[in-house]
Design an enzyme around this catalytic site. Sequence first.
Site, PDB file in Angstrom:
ATOM      1  N   THR A 117       0.871  -1.102   0.113  1.00 57.38           N
ATOM      2  CA  THR A 117       0.072  -0.179  -0.114  1.00 57.38           C
ATOM      3  C   THR A 117       0.834   1.267   0.104  1.00 57.38           C
ATOM      4  O   THR A 117       1.967   1.357   0.549  1.00 57.38           O
ATOM      5  CB  THR A 117      -1.013   0.160   1.149  1.00 57.38           C
ATOM      6  OG1 THR A 117      -1.397   1.301   1.413  1.00 57.38           O
ATOM      7  CG2 THR A 117      -0.254  -0.299   2.678  1.00 57.38           C
ATOM      8  N   TYR A 141      -1.521  -0.228   9.925  1.00 57.01           N
ATOM      9  CA  TYR A 141      -1.526  -1.078   8.759  1.00 57.01           C
ATOM     10  C   TYR A 141      -0.517  -0.766   7.667  1.00 57.01           C
ATOM     11  O   TYR A 141       0.020  -1.653   7.302  1.00 57.01           O
ATOM     12  CB  TYR A 141      -3.234   0.017   7.893  1.00 57.01           C
ATOM     13  CG  TYR A 141      -3.451  -0.554   6.735  1.00 57.01           C
ATOM     14  CD1 TYR A 141      -3.218  -1.800   6.472  1.00 57.01           C
ATOM     15  CD2 TYR A 141      -3.279   0.436   5.778  1.00 57.01           C
ATOM     16  CE1 TYR A 141      -3.571  -2.323   4.763  1.00 57.01           C
ATOM     17  CE2 TYR A 141      -3.816   0.056   4.259  1.00 57.01           C
ATOM     18  CZ  TYR A 141      -3.612  -1.301   4.116  1.00 57.01           C
ATOM     19  OH  TYR A 141      -3.833  -1.427   2.530  1.00 57.01           O
TER      20      TYR A 141
END
Length: 327
Positions: A117, A141
């Site tokens: 990501t 995350y």
Amino acid sequence: MTHILVTGGAGYIGSHACKALAQAGYTPVTYDNLVTGWQDAVKFGPFERGDLSDRARLDAVFAKYQPAAVMHFAALSQVGEAMSEPGRYWSNNVTGSLNLIQAAVDAGCLNFVFSSTCATYGEHDNVVLDETTPQHPLNAYGASKRAIEDILRDYQAAYGLNHVIFRYFNVAGADPDAEVGEFHQPETHLVPLMLDAIEGKRDGLTVFGTDYDTPDGTCIRDYVHVCDLVDAHVLGLNWLEQGKESRVFNLGTGSGFSVMEVIEHSKAVTNRAVPYTIGPRRAGDCTRLVSGSVRAEEELGWRPKRSTLETMITDAWRWHQNGSYDK
Ligand code: UDP
């Protein structure tokens, strides 16, 4: 028959990847624990229910299908949750992925495509985000995904695990045939929340902060259509099949849109008002995340076809009105 093990194949991006793999002549084997995924979304190949933490189950699935590669999508992926429950992110994402990676190596499956990501980059003022940008994630995350990238590099050096890492920007849209689409419970992502608000399925959208240093004060993101994104994964798989070196690729279009601009485009596409209120910033959000890389285009030959905001919202709206899943 060439099997590809798709972890998270019952989820939003994984289910679209399974369709793209099936269309490219592969047999996608979905491995998913159905905590956030949907069995109804598994339409393009066999389903094996299992958790990343279950090594015996993983070994059995590798032995049964002898997959040529792994595409690893399964992960917890919500920024807000990562801020309040970081332990779950480290445990599920990092420990789970390590278990999967070790199982792949032990099974002799040495081609691995990983969904990472742009959240691994974190905040960078006025810096073009390309694959060489230092990674300073703002939340667990992004940090968990960066750690998995590191694991892959170590496993390449130690065991020859060839890998392609894709750093996604903001994924939106749905399969234009509406066979699969985005359906999270609870939903936290901007586009589906906005479509719910338009349809009156929720009170309204809250815009998370209008005091950012951007032209209209709202956060800027680079939106990429899920079908374009999964096309890149098939190209990444081909890259590994050709014996090319392990590589990192950003997947974004290079165009940034603010939350307000997404709202305006949604109004235009649906011809409906978007009810919204202004709220405080959401912890863990970066001001601006836009890809500044053309590596995927130049090296993989990736050509995004549906990644305009209009097309993404049109496809999402079609799915939104026609599709949903039941447990
Ligand atoms: N956002 C918002 N309201 C919402 C959900 C998201 O204003 O209810 C904003 C969020 O702050 C970010 C952008 O929309 O700037 C995209 O958020 P999303 O959660 O869809 O993806 P993320 O950027 O976290 O991967």
